[in-house]
Design an enzyme around this catalytic site. Structure first.
Site, PDB file in Angstrom:
ATOM      1  N   HIS A 133     -13.806  27.492  38.272  1.00 47.14           N
ATOM      2  CA  HIS A 133     -13.166  26.875  39.435  1.00 47.14           C
ATOM      3  C   HIS A 133     -11.947  27.624  39.977  1.00 47.14           C
ATOM      4  CE1 HIS A 133     -11.118  25.088  35.957  1.00 47.14           C
ATOM      5  NE2 HIS A 133     -10.060  24.996  36.740  1.00 47.14           N
ATOM      6  N   HIS A 134     -11.423  28.586  39.263  1.00 49.08           N
ATOM      7  CA  HIS A 134     -10.294  29.375  39.772  1.00 49.08           C
ATOM      8  C   HIS A 134     -10.746  30.607  40.553  1.00 49.08           C
ATOM      9  CE1 HIS A 134      -7.182  27.160  37.660  1.00 49.08           C
ATOM     10  NE2 HIS A 134      -7.892  27.242  36.546  1.00 49.08           N
TER      11      HIS A 134
END
Length: 104
Positions: free
Chosen positions: A58-59
């Site tokens: 998700h980063h």
């Protein structure tokens, strides 16, 4: 790096994450796990699913790894599902939440 050097590096919270020779392969497996989980739902093999994968992804940005994430697994899985399933997967909602719990 030696194990001792890695432990020293880990004391700095800003640099506590590091990559090794297997990081790329792990990123690919993680991304593949997200894809296969979504495909199982779309193929009605399962009613719903939750992919517990590391690194989570998700980063990551579209063209750049960030944090400890090499690929944005959810975005990639979504794009592949839309290519495979067309109108059956036209609209997708992606929700990413970050929960911090504090123990007192």
């Amino acid at each position: 790096m030696s194990e001792h050097e890695l432990l020293l590096l880990g004391r700095d919270e800003q640099r506590s994450l590091y990559f090794n020779n297997e990081s790329y392969q792990c990123g690919l497996l993680s991304c593949g796990g997200a894809i296969e989980t979504c495909a199982a739902v779309m193929d009605r093999v399962v009613k719903n699913a939750f992919a517990v994968i590391r690194p989570p992804g998700h980063h990551a940005e579209p063209c750049q790894a960030m944090g400890f994430c090499l690929f944005n697994n959810v975005a990639i899985a979504t794009k592949i599902m839309q290519q495979r399933y067309g109108d059956d997967c036209k609209r997708v909602l992606i929700v990413d939440w970050y929960v911090i719990s504090h123990l007192c």
